[in-house]
Enzyme design. Structure first.
Site, PDB file in Angstrom:
ATOM      1  CB  THR A  30      23.081  35.913 -17.807  1.00 17.73           C
ATOM      2  OG1 THR A  30      22.576  35.030 -17.675  1.00 17.73           O
ATOM      3  CG2 THR A  30      22.739  37.176 -16.663  1.00 17.73           C
ATOM      4  N   GLY A 116       7.337  22.401 -22.534  1.00 17.38           N
ATOM      5  CA  GLY A 116       6.731  23.083 -21.868  1.00 17.38           C
ATOM      6  C   GLY A 116       7.112  22.944 -20.938  1.00 17.38           C
ATOM      7  CB  ALA A 117       8.916  20.836 -18.567  1.00 15.22           C
ATOM      8  N   GLY A 118      10.159  24.070 -19.913  1.00 14.20           N
ATOM      9  CA  GLY A 118      11.190  24.958 -19.690  1.00 14.20           C
ATOM     10  C   GLY A 118      12.713  24.459 -19.492  1.00 14.20           C
ATOM     11  CB  SER A 120      16.380  24.285 -23.589  1.00 11.96           C
ATOM     12  OG  SER A 120      17.057  24.353 -24.331  1.00 11.96           O
ATOM     13  CB  SER A 122      13.642  23.798 -28.319  1.00 13.22           C
ATOM     14  OG  SER A 122      14.205  25.069 -27.180  1.00 13.22           O
ATOM     15  CD  GLU A 154      15.295  27.867 -30.435  1.00 12.46           C
ATOM     16  OE1 GLU A 154      14.166  28.864 -30.059  1.00 12.46           O
ATOM     17  OE2 GLU A 154      15.630  27.258 -29.649  1.00 12.46           O
ATOM     18  CG  ASP A 166      18.269  26.867 -23.155  1.00 11.46           C
ATOM     19  OD1 ASP A 166      18.593  27.086 -22.220  1.00 11.46           O
ATOM     20  OD2 ASP A 166      17.204  27.482 -23.828  1.00 11.46           O
ATOM     21  CE1 TYR A 215      14.242  33.971 -23.179  1.00 13.14           C
ATOM     22  CE2 TYR A 215      14.784  35.190 -25.681  1.00 13.14           C
ATOM     23  CZ  TYR A 215      14.945  33.908 -24.445  1.00 13.14           C
ATOM     24  OH  TYR A 215      16.131  33.757 -24.194  1.00 13.14           O
TER      25      TYR A 215
HETATM   26  C1  GLA Z   1      15.238  29.878 -22.484  1.00 12.97           C
HETATM   27  C2  GLA Z   1      16.587  30.554 -23.747  1.00 12.97           C
HETATM   28  C3  GLA Z   1      17.877  30.992 -23.339  1.00 12.97           C
HETATM   29  C4  GLA Z   1      17.610  31.634 -21.922  1.00 12.97           C
HETATM   30  C5  GLA Z   1      16.818  30.818 -20.902  1.00 12.97           C
HETATM   31  C6  GLA Z   1      16.626  32.802 -20.247  1.00 12.97           C
HETATM   32  O1  GLA Z   1      15.317  29.326 -21.854  1.00 12.97           O
HETATM   33  O2  GLA Z   1      16.385  30.279 -24.836  1.00 12.97           O
HETATM   34  O3  GLA Z   1      18.632  31.500 -24.130  1.00 12.97           O
HETATM   35  O4  GLA Z   1      17.530  32.562 -22.583  1.00 12.97           O
HETATM   36  O5  GLA Z   1      15.277  31.301 -21.541  1.00 12.97           O
HETATM   37  O6  GLA Z   1      18.059  32.146 -18.524  1.00 12.97           O
END
Ligand code: GLA
Length: 355
Positions: A30, A116-118, A120, A122, A154, A166, A215
């Site tokens: 979103t 790589g765990a989602g 963030s 980064s 990024e 993030d 993405y």
């Molecule tokens: C990644 C992106 C975020 C966000 C999510 C999905 O983490 O860095 O900005 O878009 O995906 O919600």
């Protein structure tokens, strides 16, 4: 604070910045649609120590990353190379483009954030580096501006068209609280997490990819949906507009439906947290997972099976967290039943691991 830096560069560091990883509780995909998000910082952290490098021209960046056991040196003008150093260089380029002079600097980076765990890794890296630079160079940047520079690193350099969630979570989040962010106005509010529940982050065993092409594709699909609807942003729609979306070509209709319903779930979720209604919050997490799976199509079978298992063993809500295409689920579990719940889920899903 200087031991890693001093060991690598032979002199003490002059400043330090730290930043946490995050889990997102509701509001996925979103943020680049001007919508609502609800992340919370995790205990994992990245730390960057920094000092001026003597005898090198301005704009030379040298960094050592302990998790990779590598030291790299680049200049601000170098193109991205598809590695961790791109995030560091991207931050300094963003500072330069914002009008700040970038001297030659060296950095030492340490981190316990799983990659790589989602969750963030980064943004934790970007915000840690930018905080260290802010302190070293005495930059008049507030936390929101700093988050925006991390996002710019990024978007403009790494090539990931991420939103702002993030970096805002890493820059403004408070541990143990959720950060409700309206990415259109950038208004934030800190919301308490449900008492007597524990947040679980379970990795499915398949890494979420750093600059996943999918993405950026989703982002373009949202833009195409807006163009077809003649609106500037999916945030301009509400659940009352869902019928309009049915006339869109697929997959644009279902992409837009996810964003519109997900924004509503964030608002309802914030209201539920304020009302200490964990049951409703859990139900919204489940609905969010289904919407990510069926409408936004960012889940994978391993994540779906993990979310099912989490629910079967007693989580009150479970959903994919982060960008998707691998990575982790976040689940809300009654604290007193946590250990048994985790053991049962991990027995079900041998490739999964607790984060
Ligand atoms: C990644 C992106 C975020 C966000 C999510 C999905 O983490 O860095 O900005 O878009 O995906 O919600």
């Amino acid at each position: 604070m200087t031991s890693l830096y001093e060991g690598v560069f032979g002199a003490p560091a002059e400043a330090e910045g730290r930043a946490p990883a995050r889990a997102n509780l509701l509001g996925e995909h979103t943020d680049y649609n001007d919508g609502f998000v609800l992340p919370t910082p995790l205990a994992y952290e990245t730390a960057a120590t920094i000092g001026r490098m003597k005898g090198a021209p301005d704009g030379i960046i040298e960094a050592h990353a302990a998790p990779f056991g590598e030291t790299k040196r680049r200049s601000l003008g170098d193109p991205p190379q598809g590695d961790w150093m791109d995030y560091v260089v991207g931050c300094f380029r963003a500072l330069g483009e914002a009008g700040y002079a970038v001297p030659a600097v060296s950095l030492a980076i340490s981190s316990d954030v799983p990659m790589g765990a989602g969750i963030s890794s980064s943004a934790a890296l970007e915000v840690a580096v930018l905080r260290a630079a802010r302190r070293l160079l005495d930059l008049p940047l507030d936390d929101v501006e700093l988050a925006r520079l991390g996002q710019k690193a990024e978007n403009a350099y790494v090539g990931m068209q991420c939103g702002i969630m993030d970096q805002m979570a890493a820059s403004l989040g408070q541990r143990g609280k959720a950060l409700f962010l309206d990415t259109r106005t950038m208004a934030t509010e800190t919301v308490p997490l449900p008492e007597s529940f524990r947040l679980a982050i379970i990795h499915c065993g398949k890494a979420h990819q750093l600059t996943a092409g999918d993405y950026n594709t989703r982002r373009r699909e949202c833009e195409a949906a807006c163009a077809a609807l003649g609106i500037g942003s999916l945030r301009d729609l509400d659940t009352g507009d869902l019928e309009r979306l049915e006339r869109l070509e697929e997959p644009l209709g279902r992409r837009a439906r996810h964003v519109v319903t997900e924004n509503r779930r964030v608002l309802d979720g914030v209201a539920a947290l304020k009302a200490c209604d964990a049951g409703t919050f859990g139900r919204l997490m489940d609905e969010s997972h289904r919407s990510q799976r069926d409408d936004y199509q960012v889940s994978i079978p391993e994540i779906d099976a993990l979310a099912d298992s989490a629910k079967r063993h007693g989580a009150i809500g479970a959903r994919l967290t982060g960008g998707g295409f691998g990575g982790s689920i976040v689940a809300l579990v009654p604290s007193g039943r946590y250990d048994g719940w985790r053991d049962a889920v991990l027995a079900d899903r041998p490739d999964a691991r607790e984060i």
